[in-house]
Design a protein around this motif. Structure first.
Motif, mmCIF file in Angstrom:
data_model
loop_
_atom_site.group_PDB
_atom_site.id
_atom_site.type_symbol
_atom_site.label_atom_id
_atom_site.label_comp_id
_atom_site.label_asym_id
_atom_site.label_seq_id
_atom_site.Cartn_x
_atom_site.Cartn_y
_atom_site.Cartn_z
ATOM 1 N N PHE A 15 5.617 80.355 11.499
ATOM 2 C CA PHE A 15 6.302 79.267 12.203
ATOM 3 C C PHE A 15 7.739 79.140 11.703
ATOM 4 O O PHE A 15 8.683 79.099 12.487
ATOM 5 N N GLN A 49 9.958 82.244 12.505
ATOM 6 C CA GLN A 49 10.325 82.332 13.924
ATOM 7 C C GLN A 49 11.488 81.405 14.248
ATOM 8 O O GLN A 49 12.320 81.699 15.099
ATOM 9 N N LEU A 50 11.554 80.277 13.550
ATOM 10 C CA LEU A 50 12.650 79.328 13.760
ATOM 11 C C LEU A 50 13.925 79.744 13.032
ATOM 12 O O LEU A 50 14.989 79.183 13.276
ATOM 13 N N PHE A 104 6.652 82.933 20.080
ATOM 14 C CA PHE A 104 6.840 81.632 20.710
ATOM 15 C C PHE A 104 8.019 81.710 21.675
ATOM 16 O O PHE A 104 9.139 81.979 21.264
ATOM 17 N N LEU A 122 9.539 76.808 20.786
ATOM 18 C CA LEU A 122 8.994 76.221 19.563
ATOM 19 C C LEU A 122 9.920 75.093 19.129
ATOM 20 O O LEU A 122 11.042 75.340 18.686
ATOM 21 N N ASN A 123 9.462 73.864 19.306
ATOM 22 C CA ASN A 123 10.253 72.706 18.910
ATOM 23 C C ASN A 123 10.483 72.731 17.404
ATOM 24 O O ASN A 123 9.521 72.860 16.635
ATOM 25 N N PRO A 124 11.723 72.619 16.941
ATOM 26 C CA PRO A 124 11.991 72.725 15.503
ATOM 27 C C PRO A 124 11.254 71.688 14.675
ATOM 28 O O PRO A 124 10.735 71.998 13.607
ATOM 29 N N GLY A 154 7.656 72.587 14.550
ATOM 30 C CA GLY A 154 7.503 73.810 13.767
ATOM 31 C C GLY A 154 7.514 73.558 12.267
ATOM 32 O O GLY A 154 6.687 74.106 11.538
ATOM 33 N N PHE A 171 4.383 73.924 9.773
ATOM 34 C CA PHE A 171 4.551 74.787 8.605
ATOM 35 C C PHE A 171 4.158 74.069 7.324
ATOM 36 O O PHE A 171 3.402 74.595 6.495
#
Length: 207
Positions: free
Chosen positions: A36, A39-40, A109, A112-114, A117, A121
């Motif tokens: 997660f 990816q951000l 994703f 993916l809303n931060p 996320g 996490f």
């Protein structure tokens, strides 16, 4: 005056099967949580956070950086925490490194809303770390130092890790956008909060 967290002299032991399933769940949960955050493009604290920072700045594989950066800590683990703890920690670090090399290729994703996320996490990785601790292992690095400080001096493992994270994130502000670091910091605070509130040896005594 009685000790604040009395520990029985002969706590129950986990069986080999209990250790295997416990580590499997903990490592899978941790790897998903780290996916997660990766990816951000955010970072985290502890040894994994240091590995992510190095990975972002150099383009090197997180899996290899994370595995290599843990090697120096095994000496402390062997001397202070014992053979069983060290061997379990080496196995956990190696398996997590392997999972982090494949899970990002299995899970993508589009959106993916931060905020979601970093919360996901923090919760997933926090409970993953608890699982490794409760089966007498760790994910190496700072986890070894934090557990030693808790067992030797009575300092909560989560608080030790929080101190290291404060330094790491302070340095990160010089390399990454402030918004990116602040989101990352929130995830690390949630993770360390999960550990600080839940990792108490008077409540969980199995070895």
């Amino acid at each position: 005056m009685p000790a604040p967290y009395p520990i029985p002299q002969d706590p129950p032991k986990h069986s080999a099967l209990e250790d295997i399933q416990g580590f499997a769940i903990a490592l899978l949960t941790t790897a998903i949580g780290l996916t997660f955050i990766a990816q951000l493009g955010f970072i985290t604290g502890q040894t994994a956070g240091l590995a992510l920072v190095i990975s972002y700045l150099t383009g090197w594989s997180f899996s290899w950086v994370f595995w290599i950066i843990n090697i120096p800590f095994y000496a402390l683990s062997w001397l202070r925490m014992g053979r069983e703890f060290t061997l379990k920690s080496v196995a956990c670090v190696t398996i997590l490194s392997l999972l982090m090399s494949v899970i990002p290729t299995w899970m993508h994703f589009d959106t993916l809303n931060p905020l979601f996320g970093v919360v996901a996490f923090g919760v997933l990785t926090g409970y993953g770390l608890l699982g490794t601790f409760r089966h007498k292992g760790s994910l190496g690095g700072l986890g070894v130092v934090a557990l030693y400080a808790q067992d030797r001096f009575g300092i909560r493992a989560g608080l030790v890790q929080l101190g290291f994270d404060a330094v790491l994130f302070g340095v990160a502000f010089f390399f990454f956008a402030p918004e990116r670091v602040l989101y990352s910091l929130l995830g690390a605070l949630i993770l360390n909060g999960v550990i600080a509130f839940n990792h108490r040896r008077d409540r969980y005594i199995a070895a």
